[in-house]
Scaffold this motif. Structure first.
Motif, PDB file in Angstrom:
ATOM      1  N   CYS A  96      -2.261  14.919   5.193  1.00  0.00           N
ATOM      2  CA  CYS A  96      -1.771  13.540   5.198  1.00  0.00           C
ATOM      3  C   CYS A  96      -0.263  13.456   5.341  1.00  0.00           C
ATOM      4  CB  CYS A  96      -2.191  12.825   3.914  1.00  0.00           C
ATOM      5  SG  CYS A  96      -3.964  12.582   3.800  1.00  0.00           S
ATOM      6  N   GLY A  97       0.398  14.595   5.337  1.00  0.00           N
ATOM      7  CA  GLY A  97       1.845  14.586   5.483  1.00  0.00           C
ATOM      8  C   GLY A  97       2.588  14.282   4.205  1.00  0.00           C
TER       9      GLY A  97
ATOM     10  N   GLU B  11      -4.295  20.260  -2.413  1.00  0.00           N
ATOM     11  CA  GLU B  11      -3.114  20.788  -1.722  1.00  0.00           C
ATOM     12  C   GLU B  11      -3.266  20.664  -0.203  1.00  0.00           C
ATOM     13  OE1 GLU B  11      -1.353  25.134  -1.726  1.00  0.00           O
ATOM     14  OE2 GLU B  11      -1.307  24.241  -3.744  1.00  0.00           O
ATOM     15  N   VAL B  12      -4.445  21.012   0.317  1.00  0.00           N
ATOM     16  CA  VAL B  12      -4.696  20.911   1.754  1.00  0.00           C
ATOM     17  C   VAL B  12      -4.719  19.439   2.181  1.00  0.00           C
ATOM     18  CG1 VAL B  12      -6.374  21.357   3.597  1.00  0.00           C
ATOM     19  CG2 VAL B  12      -5.924  23.107   1.861  1.00  0.00           C
ATOM     20  N   ALA B  13      -5.350  18.594   1.381  1.00  0.00           N
ATOM     21  CA  ALA B  13      -5.408  17.167   1.698  1.00  0.00           C
ATOM     22  C   ALA B  13      -4.010  16.562   1.747  1.00  0.00           C
ATOM     23  CB  ALA B  13      -6.267  16.430   0.670  1.00  0.00           C
TER      24      ALA B  13
ATOM     25  N   THR C 232       0.824  -1.218   0.000  1.00  0.00           N
ATOM     26  CA  THR C 232       0.000   0.000   0.000  1.00  0.00           C
ATOM     27  C   THR C 232       0.853   1.261   0.000  1.00  0.00           C
ATOM     28  OG1 THR C 232      -0.197   0.013   2.415  1.00  0.00           O
ATOM     29  CG2 THR C 232      -1.924  -1.139   1.170  1.00  0.00           C
ATOM     30  N   GLY C 233       2.130   1.100  -0.298  1.00  0.00           N
ATOM     31  CA  GLY C 233       3.002   2.263  -0.314  1.00  0.00           C
ATOM     32  C   GLY C 233       2.979   2.923   1.055  1.00  0.00           C
ATOM     33  N   TRP C 234       2.846   4.236   1.068  1.00  0.00           N
ATOM     34  CA  TRP C 234       2.747   4.957   2.338  1.00  0.00           C
ATOM     35  C   TRP C 234       1.403   5.649   2.465  1.00  0.00           C
ATOM     36  CZ3 TRP C 234       2.572   9.400  -0.368  1.00  0.00           C
ATOM     37  CH2 TRP C 234       3.395   9.515  -1.480  1.00  0.00           C
ATOM     38  N   ALA C 235       0.454   5.251   1.621  1.00  0.00           N
ATOM     39  CA  ALA C 235      -0.867   5.880   1.625  1.00  0.00           C
ATOM     40  C   ALA C 235      -1.594   5.711   2.956  1.00  0.00           C
ATOM     41  CB  ALA C 235      -1.728   5.315   0.496  1.00  0.00           C
TER      42      ALA C 235
ATOM     43  N   LEU D 214      -3.391   8.309   5.606  1.00  0.00           N
ATOM     44  CA  LEU D 214      -4.797   8.226   6.007  1.00  0.00           C
ATOM     45  C   LEU D 214      -4.922   8.271   7.526  1.00  0.00           C
ATOM     46  CD1 LEU D 214      -7.764   7.858   5.361  1.00  0.00           C
ATOM     47  CD2 LEU D 214      -7.370   5.393   5.298  1.00  0.00           C
ATOM     48  N   ILE D 215      -4.082   7.537   8.229  1.00  0.00           N
ATOM     49  CA  ILE D 215      -4.125   7.553   9.694  1.00  0.00           C
ATOM     50  C   ILE D 215      -3.818   8.949  10.216  1.00  0.00           C
ATOM     51  CG2 ILE D 215      -2.985   6.701  11.787  1.00  0.00           C
ATOM     52  CD1 ILE D 215      -2.689   3.984  10.286  1.00  0.00           C
TER      53      ILE D 215
END
Length: 151
Positions: A111-112, A105-107, A42-45, A49-50
Motif C-alpha cells: 500500500c506504500g 508488513e507486506v500489506a 479518509t486520511g491517506w488510506a 488501497l488503490i
C-alpha cells in the motif's frame, strides 16, 4: 502536515449558492461550510488501497470506480470551488475491496505505507473503505452531490 483525502456531501442547491457567492464576493469565496455530519476525512488510506489494487492485479473496472470515487470527474463543473476552502470533482461509490496480503508488513509495503506502520493494514483500509461506501450511499439516498479534494 500530511495531505489527506476529504469528501463532502452537498445538495446541488448548495453548490449553486457557493457558485453565486464565488461570483459575487470580493475574494471569490464560495462560502464553503458544509455541516460536519456531511464531511469525511479518509486520511491517506484510500490511496494505499488503490495502490494495492493496482499492484495485486485487481479488476481494472473496480480500480477505476474506486479511483473515480476518490478523484472525482475531470469534467465536474466546480471550478468555483478552486479556492483555499475546497476544490474539485464528483464521483460514484466504489464497489470492491481488494484482497490484502496476510502479513501486516507486506500489506503496508504493498500500500506504500512503508516501515513502521503499526496498525493492522487490512483493518485500516477496510474501516476507511466502509466509511467511504456508506458516505456515498447516504449521499445517493439524499440525492446529494459528493465533492472531493485533498487537504
Amino acid at each position: 502536515m500530511a495531505l489527506t483525502q476529504q469528501f463532502a456531501r452537498v445538495t446541488s442547491e448548495y453548490l449553486d449558492r457557493c457558485r453565486d457567492s464565488a461570483l459575487t464576493s470580493s475574494g471569490a469565496s464560495p462560502g464553503w461550510d458544509p455541516p460536519d455530519s456531511d464531511l469525511l476525512d479518509t486520511g491517506w488510506a484510500l490511496w494505499g488501497l488503490i495502490r494495492c489494487c493496482r499492484s495485486t492485479g485487481a479488476d481494472p473496472e473496480s480500480i477505476a470506480v474506486l479511483d473515480r470515487a476518490v478523484s472525482g470527474d475531470p469534467d465536474g463543473n466546480v471550478g468555483f470551488l478552486d479556492h483555499d476552502e475546497v476544490y474539485d470533482g464528483f464521483g460514484d461509490p466504489p464497489r470492491l475491496l481488494a484482497d490484502m496480503p496476510t502479513s501486516a508488513e507486506v500489506a503496508a509495503a504493498v500500500c506504500g505505507f512503508g516501515p513502521g506502520f503499526d496498525i493492522g493494514v487490512r483493518e485500516h483500509l477496510t474501516e476507511h473503505f466502509v466509511a467511504l461506501r456508506e458516505f456515498y450511499r447516504t449521499a445517493a439516498r439524499h440525492t446529494q452531490c459528493v465533492v472531493t479534494w485533498v487537504d
